[in-house]
Write a protein that holds these residues in place. Structure first.
Motif, PDB file in Angstrom:
ATOM      1  N   ARG A   1      11.673  -1.497   0.312  1.00  0.00           N
ATOM      2  CA  ARG A   1      10.924  -2.383   1.203  1.00  0.00           C
ATOM      3  C   ARG A   1      10.495  -3.656   0.453  1.00  0.00           C
ATOM      4  NH1 ARG A   1       5.888  -2.144   3.985  1.00  0.00           N
ATOM      5  NH2 ARG A   1       5.174  -0.425   2.702  1.00  0.00           N
TER       6      ARG A   1
ATOM      7  N   PHE B   1       0.856  -1.190   0.000  1.00  0.00           N
ATOM      8  CA  PHE B   1       0.000   0.000   0.000  1.00  0.00           C
ATOM      9  C   PHE B   1       0.892   1.240   0.000  1.00  0.00           C
ATOM     10  CE2 PHE B   1      -2.753   3.166   2.044  1.00  0.00           C
ATOM     11  CZ  PHE B   1      -3.868   3.066   1.228  1.00  0.00           C
ATOM     12  N   TYR B   2       1.870   1.260   0.907  1.00  0.00           N
ATOM     13  CA  TYR B   2       2.833   2.372   0.979  1.00  0.00           C
ATOM     14  C   TYR B   2       4.036   1.948   0.147  1.00  0.00           C
ATOM     15  CZ  TYR B   2      -0.203   3.786   4.784  1.00  0.00           C
ATOM     16  OH  TYR B   2      -1.304   4.146   5.525  1.00  0.00           O
TER      17      TYR B   2
ATOM     18  N   ASP C   1      -8.646 -10.700   8.479  1.00  0.00           N
ATOM     19  CA  ASP C   1      -8.848  -9.364   9.049  1.00  0.00           C
ATOM     20  C   ASP C   1      -9.504  -9.514  10.410  1.00  0.00           C
ATOM     21  OD1 ASP C   1      -9.450  -6.690   9.622  1.00  0.00           O
ATOM     22  OD2 ASP C   1      -9.758  -6.217   7.503  1.00  0.00           O
TER      23      ASP C   1
HETATM   24  O1  PTJ Z   1       3.022  -2.922   3.969  1.00  0.00           O
HETATM   25  P1  PTJ Z   1       2.001  -2.037   3.297  1.00  0.00           P
HETATM   26  O2  PTJ Z   1       2.607  -0.778   2.733  1.00  0.00           O
HETATM   27  O3  PTJ Z   1       1.215  -2.755   2.217  1.00  0.00           O
HETATM   28  O4  PTJ Z   1       0.929  -1.581   4.413  1.00  0.00           O
HETATM   29  C1  PTJ Z   1       0.280  -2.548   5.199  1.00  0.00           C
HETATM   30  C2  PTJ Z   1      -0.821  -1.913   6.095  1.00  0.00           C
HETATM   31  C3  PTJ Z   1      -1.332  -3.000   7.031  1.00  0.00           C
HETATM   32  C4  PTJ Z   1      -0.202  -0.768   6.895  1.00  0.00           C
HETATM   33  C5  PTJ Z   1      -1.940  -1.370   5.177  1.00  0.00           C
HETATM   34  O5  PTJ Z   1      -2.444  -2.395   4.385  1.00  0.00           O
HETATM   35  C6  PTJ Z   1      -3.060  -0.733   5.983  1.00  0.00           C
HETATM   36  O6  PTJ Z   1      -3.059   0.464   6.263  1.00  0.00           O
HETATM   37  O7  PTJ Z   1      -4.014  -1.573   6.357  1.00  0.00           O
HETATM   38  P2  PTJ Z   1      -5.353  -1.111   7.148  1.00  0.00           P
HETATM   39  O8  PTJ Z   1      -6.256  -0.380   6.206  1.00  0.00           O
HETATM   40  O9  PTJ Z   1      -4.985  -0.477   8.447  1.00  0.00           O
HETATM   41  O10 PTJ Z   1      -6.017  -2.504   7.432  1.00  0.00           O
HETATM   42  C7  PTJ Z   1      -5.414  -3.481   8.182  1.00  0.00           C
HETATM   43  C8  PTJ Z   1      -6.502  -4.377   8.762  1.00  0.00           C
HETATM   44  O11 PTJ Z   1      -5.860  -5.541   9.263  1.00  0.00           O
HETATM   45  C9  PTJ Z   1      -7.251  -3.734   9.946  1.00  0.00           C
HETATM   46  O12 PTJ Z   1      -8.645  -3.998   9.810  1.00  0.00           O
HETATM   47  C10 PTJ Z   1      -6.702  -4.458  11.184  1.00  0.00           C
HETATM   48  O13 PTJ Z   1      -7.678  -4.630  12.181  1.00  0.00           O
HETATM   49  C11 PTJ Z   1      -6.290  -5.810  10.599  1.00  0.00           C
HETATM   50  N1  PTJ Z   1      -5.152  -6.422  11.287  1.00  0.00           N
HETATM   51  C12 PTJ Z   1      -4.089  -5.816  11.858  1.00  0.00           C
HETATM   52  N2  PTJ Z   1      -3.227  -6.716  12.362  1.00  0.00           N
HETATM   53  C13 PTJ Z   1      -3.746  -7.945  12.077  1.00  0.00           C
HETATM   54  C14 PTJ Z   1      -4.971  -7.768  11.393  1.00  0.00           C
HETATM   55  N3  PTJ Z   1      -5.731  -8.800  10.979  1.00  0.00           N
HETATM   56  C15 PTJ Z   1      -5.261 -10.044  11.228  1.00  0.00           C
HETATM   57  N4  PTJ Z   1      -4.091 -10.285  11.887  1.00  0.00           N
HETATM   58  C16 PTJ Z   1      -3.314  -9.277  12.310  1.00  0.00           C
HETATM   59  N5  PTJ Z   1      -2.173  -9.533  12.949  1.00  0.00           N
END
Ligand code: PTJ
Length: 248
Positions: free
Chosen positions: A109, A103-104, A181
């Motif tokens: 990376r 995403f970022y 998720d």
């Molecule tokens: O590495 P990148 O650049 O692709 O970025 C990855 C993140 C996770 C930062 C990016 O995809 C992002 O911002 O994701 P979101 O929109 O915050 O969504 C992440 C979702 O995963 C949220 O609904 C969290 O509750 C969920 N989540 C977080 N940690 C876990 C998880 N679900 C399952 N297992 C986990 N360990």
């Protein structure tokens, strides 16, 4: 940090430590640490264990991946930091491709993620060669750029910790989407075909085990699965846990 085994929250602290290590070694982005915090709070609400609905979704996901023609595992920073071994094992079992998709966006990376997966036994990692990049239509985020030999031509894509926009775009593009998720209310959880509401670190181990057993079975058939109904079960698990706490 040294976490004493006797610490009541040792398991959760160990997972956190993996993320922090992943951040320090250039796999995870700052926002990934925040995303993990959000996940932790939902994990707390489901009781930090794999619930019945999650197990049901894992079984259907395993069958879907085994029956897929061109399955692809999409890997982001958090997923790579938490489950590198399981990603590679699952790909080997299903003959699935592994694609780094962020995403970022950052080339550095991407390479760090590919390296950790290779250290864990992966032979080929897609998503690194700009000559084979293609675009998913109707998507503005950087995640629209995918590999022509990977997500672009896949029938089933496993996309844990995913962004809601891309889940919808992948579905519109004809892909079957499986996600992990912890937040059953997220747009990704609500729009995927199969949502596993479990911590990816627990759920991936079970998915690998079940998939391995399934590959030895004959005459596998796809079963019907109501994702919305299963998500409602996950929400009820949280509601019942909260009710028990309120009345304790
Ligand atoms: O590495 P990148 O650049 O692709 O970025 C990855 C993140 C996770 C930062 C990016 O995809 C992002 O911002 O994701 P979101 O929109 O915050 O969504 C992440 C979702 O995963 C949220 O609904 C969290 O509750 C969920 N989540 C977080 N940690 C876990 C998880 N679900 C399952 N297992 C986990 N360990």
């Amino acid at each position: 940090m040294l976490i004493p085994k006797s610490h009541p929250r040792a398991a959760s602290l160990h997972i956190r430590e993996k993320l922090v290590q992943g951040y320090r070694s250039g796999l995870v982005v700052e926002e990934g640490l925040m995303a993990h915090g959000r996940g932790e709070s939902f994990d707390y609400l489901i009781g930090e264990k794999t619930s019945k609905n999650a197990l049901k979704a894992i079984k259907v996901a395993a069958k879907t991946l085994v029956l897929a023609k061109s399955p692809v595992i999409s890997v982001n920073g958090n997923f790579a930091a938490l489950c590198p071994k399981e990603i590679v094992n699952l790909a080997k079992i299903m003959n699935a491709k592994i694609e780094v998709n962020l995403f970022y966006i950052s080339e550095k990376r991407k390479r760090a993620i590919a390296n950790i997966l290779k250290k864990n036994g992966a032979k080929e990692i897609l998503g690194l060669d700009p000559r084979s990049s293609r675009r998913i239509p109707k998507l503005d985020s950087t995640r629209r750029v995918v590999d022509k030999n990977g997500i672009f031509s896949a029938d089933v894509v496993l996309v844990p910790l995913e962004d809601g926009d891309r889940t919808l775009a992948l579905k519109k593009f004809g892909k079957k989407v499986i996600t992990f998720d912890l937040n059953p209310l997220s747009r990704t959880a609500q729009s995927a075909d199969i949502t596993i509401v479990d911590n990816v670190i627990r759920g991936m181990r079970i998915l690998v085990d079940i998939s391995e057993k399934l590959t030895k079975k004959k005459n596998l058939r796809q079963e019907r699965f109501d994702n919305k109904k299963n998500l409602a079960e996950a929400i009820l698990v949280m509601k019942n846990n909260l009710r028990r706490k309120a009345h304790a």
